[in-house]
Scaffold this active site. Sequence first.
Site, mmCIF file in Angstrom:
data_model
loop_
_atom_site.group_PDB
_atom_site.id
_atom_site.type_symbol
_atom_site.label_atom_id
_atom_site.label_comp_id
_atom_site.label_asym_id
_atom_site.label_seq_id
_atom_site.Cartn_x
_atom_site.Cartn_y
_atom_site.Cartn_z
ATOM 1 C CG HIS A 123 -1.931 -1.140 1.095
ATOM 2 N ND1 HIS A 123 -1.667 -2.469 1.597
ATOM 3 C CD2 HIS A 123 -3.430 -0.914 0.929
ATOM 4 C CE1 HIS A 123 -2.760 -3.238 1.621
ATOM 5 N NE2 HIS A 123 -3.698 -2.397 1.282
ATOM 6 C CD1 TRP A 134 -7.604 3.220 1.509
ATOM 7 C CD2 TRP A 134 -5.570 3.272 2.337
ATOM 8 N NE1 TRP A 134 -7.428 1.956 1.949
ATOM 9 C CE2 TRP A 134 -6.030 1.733 2.508
ATOM 10 C CE3 TRP A 134 -4.364 3.663 2.803
ATOM 11 C CZ2 TRP A 134 -5.343 0.834 3.080
ATOM 12 C CZ3 TRP A 134 -3.549 2.597 3.327
ATOM 13 C CH2 TRP A 134 -4.202 1.233 3.416
ATOM 14 C CD GLU A 185 -8.756 -4.889 -1.672
ATOM 15 O OE1 GLU A 185 -9.010 -3.627 -1.282
ATOM 16 O OE2 GLU A 185 -8.973 -5.623 -0.878
ATOM 17 C CD1 TRP A 190 -9.454 0.694 -1.861
ATOM 18 C CD2 TRP A 190 -11.553 0.625 -2.523
ATOM 19 N NE1 TRP A 190 -9.901 -0.618 -2.234
ATOM 20 C CE2 TRP A 190 -11.044 -0.834 -2.492
ATOM 21 C CE3 TRP A 190 -13.058 0.823 -2.852
ATOM 22 C CZ2 TRP A 190 -11.696 -1.752 -2.913
ATOM 23 C CZ3 TRP A 190 -13.729 -0.509 -3.451
ATOM 24 C CH2 TRP A 190 -12.944 -1.650 -3.564
ATOM 25 C CE1 TYR A 257 -10.921 -9.210 4.627
ATOM 26 C CE2 TYR A 257 -10.879 -8.383 2.511
ATOM 27 C CZ TYR A 257 -10.226 -8.626 3.505
ATOM 28 O OH TYR A 257 -8.559 -8.696 3.481
ATOM 29 C CD GLU A 294 -6.408 -8.123 1.177
ATOM 30 O OE1 GLU A 294 -7.706 -7.673 2.002
ATOM 31 O OE2 GLU A 294 -5.474 -7.559 0.805
ATOM 32 C CD1 TRP A 325 -6.903 -7.534 6.842
ATOM 33 C CD2 TRP A 325 -5.577 -8.382 5.413
ATOM 34 N NE1 TRP A 325 -6.058 -6.784 6.552
ATOM 35 C CE2 TRP A 325 -5.358 -6.889 5.682
ATOM 36 C CE3 TRP A 325 -4.880 -9.156 4.500
ATOM 37 C CZ2 TRP A 325 -4.386 -6.597 5.090
ATOM 38 C CZ3 TRP A 325 -3.829 -8.503 3.713
ATOM 39 C CH2 TRP A 325 -3.439 -7.231 3.931
ATOM 40 N NE ARG A 326 -4.096 -4.986 9.640
ATOM 41 C CZ ARG A 326 -3.800 -4.172 10.561
ATOM 42 N NH1 ARG A 326 -2.880 -4.776 11.468
ATOM 43 N NH2 ARG A 326 -4.400 -3.114 11.037
#
Length: 374
Positions: A123, A134, A185, A190, A257, A294, A325-326
């Site tokens: 990122h 972002w 993504e 975003w 998700y 993810e 994911w985390r």
Amino acid sequence: MKVSILLVLNIFSVLLLPAQNFPSDHHATEQTVQLYRNLKLISDKGILFGHQDDLAYGVNWKYQPGKSDVKDVTGDYPAVYGWEIGHLEIDAAVNLDSVPFDRMKEYISSAYSKGGVITISWHGTNPMTGKTAWDPENGTVESILPGGDKQEVFKAQLDKVADFMLGLKDNKEALIPVIFRPFHEHTGGWFWWGNKTTGNDLYKKLFRFTVQYLRDTKNVHNLLYAYNTGSEFNDATTYLQRYPGDDVVDIVSFDTYQNGNPAIDSSWQVKTSQLLSVIERIAAEKNKIAALAEVGFNKIPYDQWWTNTLYKAIGSHKLAYVLLWRNAGYKAKEKETEFYVPYKGHSSELDFKKFYHLPKTLFQSDINYKLIYK
């Protein structure tokens, strides 16, 4: 045993045609080539289970040697270890999730020595504005491609990525292979590389420039490259709208998700399975590897989610790996707890153990260095 499946697959790996045996980087290191080959073989019989930041922290703990929420529940570590290098490009000592980069290198080396698979996302800071990933500002990608006024800024960022990847070495000074997942993504709006501000052709140019700069200019040859969308596609045509080319991609993947209540609504499970069928076909046609890069259900409020939802979505597909994911734990700023695999005592713990024991789910004890990198 699950391991025997992989042993048989290794024996027959030499039967693959030469064109099927090499990643997009024709100068990839020996271990990187073997990782590519073995991920393809694994896809035929099992799915490697992964977890982001698994060794660094979990619910109510941080930086405890040998600890892992996955291990606390199953007695075993994941087979795939996800990491993030955002903030490397601004010379920070820790990544955007506060994991120190020196510790990250140690975790990567330790997992690799056991045959663990390493995947890294990025990122990166917006090179045009200096703000976060972002920050979907118009004109960002144009400004960092050749001819743009911020191209040198972006190249300086890539130089730091290259240095980090080339600094990942085992105890014999051999480079550690990494699945690199930049600009993920991108089918959402975003990020600064997303479809809100970056058209399809610009995204392709960004991806291609990044790979070619790392591979051909910086001589980074320990990377497999993942093309990674969100779940905003329905068929191969829409999935491939921003696809940068077979010569710069090794893995086709997407992120998704869980939403809603899976106990009474199976729509996420059904859609995820449908999308996996799409990338599974693309992987077969393009001679690539399919993965679910993810996935997760924050806090896992449905205690049978692992076997009754996730496995029903993925179990019939040829995937190399699935990455949860985390387990961020309590986040003071948001005043909420975030986690995607159960910790000891969580309500989905028993179901996760059932998921762990399924023949097709592969964890660290099901693989080793020779099976993955030889």
